[in-house]
Design a protein around this motif. Structure first.
Motif, short mmCIF file in Angstrom:
data_model
loop_
_atom_site.label_atom_id
_atom_site.label_comp_id
_atom_site.label_asym_id
_atom_site.label_seq_id
_atom_site.Cartn_x
_atom_site.Cartn_y
_atom_site.Cartn_z
N ARG A 27 -10.10 12.05 8.37
CA ARG A 27 -9.50 13.14 7.60
C ARG A 27 -10.53 13.93 6.79
O ARG A 27 -10.26 15.05 6.34
CB ARG A 27 -8.35 12.61 6.74
N ILE A 40 0.86 -1.20 0.00
CA ILE A 40 0.00 0.00 0.00
C ILE A 40 0.89 1.23 0.00
O ILE A 40 1.82 1.35 0.80
CB ILE A 40 -0.91 0.07 1.26
N GLN A 41 0.58 2.16 -0.93
CA GLN A 41 1.29 3.45 -0.89
C GLN A 41 0.35 4.46 -0.23
O GLN A 41 -0.68 4.83 -0.80
CB GLN A 41 1.66 3.93 -2.28
N LYS A 70 -1.10 7.86 1.03
CA LYS A 70 -1.07 9.28 0.66
C LYS A 70 -1.21 10.09 1.96
O LYS A 70 -2.31 10.16 2.52
CB LYS A 70 -2.22 9.61 -0.29
N ASP A 120 -14.39 13.43 1.94
CA ASP A 120 -13.30 12.71 2.61
C ASP A 120 -11.99 13.15 1.95
O ASP A 120 -12.00 13.80 0.90
CB ASP A 120 -13.49 11.20 2.47
N ASP A 121 -10.87 12.77 2.58
CA ASP A 121 -9.59 13.18 1.98
C ASP A 121 -9.28 12.39 0.72
O ASP A 121 -8.70 12.92 -0.22
CB ASP A 121 -8.43 13.05 2.99
N LEU A 122 -9.72 11.12 0.70
CA LEU A 122 -9.26 10.25 -0.39
C LEU A 122 -10.29 9.18 -0.71
O LEU A 122 -10.93 8.65 0.20
CB LEU A 122 -7.96 9.59 0.07
N ILE A 123 -10.45 8.87 -2.00
CA ILE A 123 -11.25 7.71 -2.39
C ILE A 123 -10.32 6.66 -2.98
O ILE A 123 -9.53 6.96 -3.88
CB ILE A 123 -12.41 8.08 -3.36
N ALA A 124 -10.42 5.44 -2.42
CA ALA A 124 -9.63 4.31 -2.94
C ALA A 124 -10.62 3.37 -3.63
O ALA A 124 -10.98 3.61 -4.78
CB ALA A 124 -8.85 3.66 -1.81
N THR A 125 -11.13 2.36 -2.93
CA THR A 125 -12.11 1.46 -3.55
C THR A 125 -13.50 2.07 -3.62
O THR A 125 -14.37 1.58 -4.36
CB THR A 125 -12.24 0.14 -2.74
N GLY A 126 -13.76 3.09 -2.82
CA GLY A 126 -15.08 3.73 -2.80
C GLY A 126 -16.03 3.13 -1.77
O GLY A 126 -17.14 3.63 -1.58
N GLY A 127 -15.62 2.07 -1.10
CA GLY A 127 -16.50 1.38 -0.14
C GLY A 127 -16.95 2.26 1.01
O GLY A 127 -18.12 2.24 1.40
N THR A 128 -16.02 3.01 1.57
CA THR A 128 -16.35 3.87 2.72
C THR A 128 -17.34 4.96 2.31
O THR A 128 -18.36 5.17 2.98
CB THR A 128 -15.06 4.54 3.27
N LEU A 170 -7.67 7.98 -6.03
CA LEU A 170 -6.73 6.96 -6.51
C LEU A 170 -7.38 6.28 -7.71
O LEU A 170 -8.06 5.27 -7.58
CB LEU A 170 -6.45 5.93 -5.41
#
Ligand code: AMP
Length: 173
Positions: free
Chosen positions: A61, A21-22, A24, A121-129, A153
């Protein structure tokens, strides 16, 4: 707006919280007044004339960007939190993680029927949250006006989870 300045202020931390995992890390952006301020300017410009009743920030965040945006635009601010943190009566949604499930909650009286909600939110990865918070909003009778993130992402296609609602991100990486 200098989005490269915003990008450059976010620190990449490899293999956190686990290998592959990178992460951010926005703490470096928060320490850079110019870049933080510019990020807030981009959010404000985007949502200045939008039909929004309440902004909902996602723990933790999402609070950092959601609260100043709500103040600047003149909207109320509500918070979606991890289980057991909110003291009054809550509504909850469970959602799938890679392994197991998680749960997110909001105060029952934070949203009224028909309220138009911007979720941030600060970041979207998979979008699940973010999708779970959208479900939370709808469970309370609110309408999703849209979603806002500092970072998308893009390779993880999280935006697909949020269709058909409008999604804005300050930067894509
Ligand atoms: P997801 O539900 O997969 O879209 O994950 C989004 C949530 O996890 C957000 O609250 C992010 O703050 C956090 N997150 C997921 N991946 C990362 C990452 N690579 N760097 C920083 N935060 C992340």
């Amino acid at each position: 707006m200098d989005k490269n300045k915003i990008k450059a202020a976010i620190r990449n931390v490899p293999d956190f919280p686990k290998p592959g995992i990178q992460f951010k890390d926005i703490t470096t952006l928060l320490l850079d007044h110019g870049a933080f301020s510019e990020s807030m300017d981009v959010f404000c410009e985007e949502f200045n004339n939008s039909e929004i009743d309440i902004i909902v920030g996602i723990e933790s965040r999402g609070f950092i960007f959601g609260a100043p945006l709500a103040l600047r635009l003149g909207h109320p601010f509500a918070i979606a939190r991890k289980p057991g943190k909110l003291p009054a009566q809550t509504v909850a949604v469970e959602y799938e993680l890679e392994y197991g499930t998680d749960r997110i909650e909001i105060h029952k009286d934070a949203i009224r029927t028909g309220n138009k909600i911007l979720i941030i939110d600060d970041l979207i990865a998979t979008g699940g949250t973010a999708r779970a918070v959208g479900e939370l909003v709808e469970k309370c009778g609110g309408e999703i006006a849209g979603y806002a993130f500092l970072i998308n992402l893009a390779a993880l296609n999280g935006l697909d989870q949020l269709a058909p609602h409008p999604v804005f991100s300050v930067i894509e990486v």
